[in-house]
Design a protein around this motif. Sequence first.
Motif, PDB file in Angstrom:
ATOM      1  N   ILE A  74       0.757  -1.189   0.073  1.00  0.00           N
ATOM      2  CA  ILE A  74       0.040   0.040  -0.059  1.00  0.00           C
ATOM      3  C   ILE A  74       0.720   1.301  -0.056  1.00  0.00           C
ATOM      4  O   ILE A  74       0.720   2.093  -0.699  1.00  0.00           O
ATOM      5  CB  ILE A  74      -1.049  -0.230   1.254  1.00  0.00           C
ATOM      6  CG1 ILE A  74      -2.029  -1.158   1.075  1.00  0.00           C
ATOM      7  CG2 ILE A  74      -1.751   1.474   1.360  1.00  0.00           C
ATOM      8  CD1 ILE A  74      -2.839  -1.341   2.149  1.00  0.00           C
ATOM      9  N   ARG A  77       2.155   1.677  -3.358  1.00  0.00           N
ATOM     10  CA  ARG A  77       1.266   2.260  -4.415  1.00  0.00           C
ATOM     11  C   ARG A  77       0.936   3.642  -4.212  1.00  0.00           C
ATOM     12  O   ARG A  77       0.913   4.607  -5.086  1.00  0.00           O
ATOM     13  CB  ARG A  77      -0.113   1.568  -3.935  1.00  0.00           C
ATOM     14  CG  ARG A  77      -1.175   1.809  -4.936  1.00  0.00           C
ATOM     15  CD  ARG A  77      -2.662   1.415  -4.538  1.00  0.00           C
ATOM     16  NE  ARG A  77      -3.650   1.369  -5.833  1.00  0.00           N
ATOM     17  CZ  ARG A  77      -4.206   2.439  -6.106  1.00  0.00           C
ATOM     18  NH1 ARG A  77      -3.946   3.816  -5.506  1.00  0.00           N
ATOM     19  NH2 ARG A  77      -4.874   2.329  -7.195  1.00  0.00           N
ATOM     20  N   HIS A  78       1.018   4.088  -3.028  1.00  0.00           N
ATOM     21  CA  HIS A  78       0.897   5.545  -2.737  1.00  0.00           C
ATOM     22  C   HIS A  78       2.129   6.456  -3.301  1.00  0.00           C
ATOM     23  O   HIS A  78       2.086   7.581  -4.084  1.00  0.00           O
ATOM     24  CB  HIS A  78       0.961   6.041  -1.058  1.00  0.00           C
ATOM     25  CG  HIS A  78      -0.363   5.519  -0.537  1.00  0.00           C
ATOM     26  ND1 HIS A  78      -1.609   5.456  -1.156  1.00  0.00           N
ATOM     27  CD2 HIS A  78      -0.369   5.185   0.861  1.00  0.00           C
ATOM     28  CE1 HIS A  78      -2.587   4.994  -0.262  1.00  0.00           C
ATOM     29  NE2 HIS A  78      -1.846   4.764   0.804  1.00  0.00           N
ATOM     30  N   LYS A  81       1.653   6.358  -7.097  1.00  0.00           N
ATOM     31  CA  LYS A  81       0.531   7.251  -7.645  1.00  0.00           C
ATOM     32  C   LYS A  81       1.064   8.674  -7.650  1.00  0.00           C
ATOM     33  O   LYS A  81       0.953   9.515  -8.508  1.00  0.00           O
ATOM     34  CB  LYS A  81      -0.532   6.893  -6.753  1.00  0.00           C
ATOM     35  CG  LYS A  81      -1.957   7.654  -7.257  1.00  0.00           C
ATOM     36  CD  LYS A  81      -3.064   7.365  -6.644  1.00  0.00           C
ATOM     37  CE  LYS A  81      -4.310   8.154  -7.150  1.00  0.00           C
ATOM     38  NZ  LYS A  81      -5.339   8.039  -6.391  1.00  0.00           N
ATOM     39  N   LEU A 110      -0.683   0.042 -10.749  1.00  0.00           N
ATOM     40  CA  LEU A 110      -1.616   0.475  -9.640  1.00  0.00           C
ATOM     41  C   LEU A 110      -2.603  -0.597  -9.589  1.00  0.00           C
ATOM     42  O   LEU A 110      -3.236  -0.999  -8.377  1.00  0.00           O
ATOM     43  CB  LEU A 110      -2.182   1.871  -9.996  1.00  0.00           C
ATOM     44  CG  LEU A 110      -1.120   2.998  -9.627  1.00  0.00           C
ATOM     45  CD1 LEU A 110      -1.633   4.432 -10.188  1.00  0.00           C
ATOM     46  CD2 LEU A 110      -0.367   3.252  -8.411  1.00  0.00           C
ATOM     47  N   LEU A 113      -1.590  -3.716  -7.995  1.00  0.00           N
ATOM     48  CA  LEU A 113      -1.455  -3.687  -6.534  1.00  0.00           C
ATOM     49  C   LEU A 113      -2.845  -3.998  -6.077  1.00  0.00           C
ATOM     50  O   LEU A 113      -2.771  -4.529  -4.749  1.00  0.00           O
ATOM     51  CB  LEU A 113      -1.000  -2.321  -6.111  1.00  0.00           C
ATOM     52  CG  LEU A 113       0.717  -1.916  -6.407  1.00  0.00           C
ATOM     53  CD1 LEU A 113       0.898  -0.581  -6.634  1.00  0.00           C
ATOM     54  CD2 LEU A 113       1.593  -2.751  -5.214  1.00  0.00           C
ATOM     55  N   ASP A 114      -3.978  -3.591  -6.380  1.00  0.00           N
ATOM     56  CA  ASP A 114      -5.092  -3.816  -5.870  1.00  0.00           C
ATOM     57  C   ASP A 114      -5.725  -5.050  -6.181  1.00  0.00           C
ATOM     58  O   ASP A 114      -5.973  -5.668  -5.240  1.00  0.00           O
ATOM     59  CB  ASP A 114      -6.121  -2.696  -6.600  1.00  0.00           C
ATOM     60  CG  ASP A 114      -5.786  -1.348  -6.193  1.00  0.00           C
ATOM     61  OD1 ASP A 114      -5.140  -0.994  -5.244  1.00  0.00           O
ATOM     62  OD2 ASP A 114      -6.256  -0.324  -7.092  1.00  0.00           O
ATOM     63  N   SER A 161       6.552  -5.410 -12.293  1.00  0.00           N
ATOM     64  CA  SER A 161       5.556  -5.254 -10.953  1.00  0.00           C
ATOM     65  C   SER A 161       4.605  -6.545 -10.926  1.00  0.00           C
ATOM     66  O   SER A 161       4.231  -6.811  -9.761  1.00  0.00           O
ATOM     67  CB  SER A 161       5.128  -3.912 -11.266  1.00  0.00           C
ATOM     68  OG  SER A 161       6.139  -2.866 -11.035  1.00  0.00           O
ATOM     69  N   ILE A 165       5.115  -7.970  -7.197  1.00  0.00           N
ATOM     70  CA  ILE A 165       4.120  -7.703  -6.047  1.00  0.00           C
ATOM     71  C   ILE A 165       3.516  -9.025  -5.684  1.00  0.00           C
ATOM     72  O   ILE A 165       3.470  -9.228  -4.416  1.00  0.00           O
ATOM     73  CB  ILE A 165       2.851  -6.750  -6.732  1.00  0.00           C
ATOM     74  CG1 ILE A 165       3.563  -5.356  -7.302  1.00  0.00           C
ATOM     75  CG2 ILE A 165       1.615  -6.926  -5.976  1.00  0.00           C
ATOM     76  CD1 ILE A 165       2.392  -4.678  -8.086  1.00  0.00           C
TER      77      ILE A 165
END
Length: 490
Positions: A74, A77-78, A81, A110, A113-114, A161, A165
Amino acid sequence: MNMIPFKGDFIDGRFVLPRAGSERAVSEDPGDLDRPVGEFTFDEAAVDDAVQAARRAFGPWSKRSTKERTGYLIRFRHILKARASEFARLISREMGKVLSESKAEIARVLAKLDSARREEADLIRSTVHPIERGVVGRLRFRPRGVVAILSPFNVPAYLASAQIIPALLHGNTVVYKPSELTPFVGQFIASAWKEAGLPKGVFNLVQGAGVVGQTLVSHSNVDVVIFTGSWAVGSKVQEQVSRHPHKLCALEMGGKNSAIVCRDADFSVALDETVSGAYLTTGQRCNATSRIIVEEPIANRFIDGFLRRVNSIAIGYSQDLNAWMGPLVSEKTLKRVEGYLTRARAEGFEVLREGGRFDCGRKGHYLKPSVHLRRHFPNEPLQDGTYTDDEVFGPDVAIYIVRNLDEAIALNNRSHYGLVASIFTKSKAKFERVLREAENGLIHWNAATTRSSGRLPFGGLKRSGNDRPVGFFSPYVCTIPTSSVERALL
């Protein structure tokens, strides 16, 4: 634009410059050769340091809870982004693809990652199965250990990634080698993971040419090898890994992908999708459309429409917002593609649209999109080194005219590769027939061969892979299914 400072390999939580006397190379901007991205050095000796750091970190990292590991994802990801615009410009500058493609690539990271921490996690949840009174069977998935990830230049952020990930999430440690054509994309990824605060040794980066990759693949302390690239290199990777039976190896190695256009196709959809499939990323995609197989009654109409659309493709520098197609990644790649275009004539193809170098006002590896035509079914045996059978990996497509769907499927299957086939038809029955008979791992209906989703597995047959699909199935590659028969004695 200024050159980017090189930080070195990322090992055991810090960047380390290679020792004095290491090999030196330059990362080009393929669309503006007067402005290189930066200089970098590499030394295969760094591989052992990286693998040993990953091995030391594996025990503590694998013991952390999934919730703890998710926290680092997380944070990553921040960071990504927040720096997405900067990262997109770097990808376009170093690889050459237009900015809109690089932005879309980051959006896919992104999304990965979700999905990795939501839908994909469900694939490897522990399950319990009653066996008899007081005895149960339980299936668990354990991390494999040190995962070596060798990623290509063409989609350098996402394809790396998409493996990093899930490997980290499920308790593995990683040694990542980016393409020597995109080292500063790799450096950016490592910097973001460092900023996310990963413990030392959990994520490591080694830079360099093929010798670094060979050293990494053959290292005895690597448990998993995930390679994306050409069949020529991938087959050597598989040979090296075969000497270490404990290693799991997942290979994604390109394609000679077909788009079948039936007489009942929606012309607008078929034309739009085949043009993007053939020329997106300047044709430098494993799932690019190499062959368009058209049924004879609509061939002339389709070819006219296709050429009109190809003639309107805007070629330009990656940062030019009006450009739809950028340069090829290197002079070596450009010359290789030019060689295939020369061979096409010798192999009996008609030239419908000439390729050739393109001047857009900057010194770069620009090539015009080309189109070739073959009016009869190729009956000669498959042969390496030919335009007909090799993966060209550039802005070119061959159109074949066939009498019916029988010939179309036979031509699709006439290939060393088996990655993607698309069929354009209004008939679900025709699509389902292709699903049954096409020798491909990915089969699309009224969609370009380049279409894909991180929520689906990705992998091919024959020379395209080794039956280890990644994408949504990545958790299966980096975990060990472990069965237990359990009797609790209280």
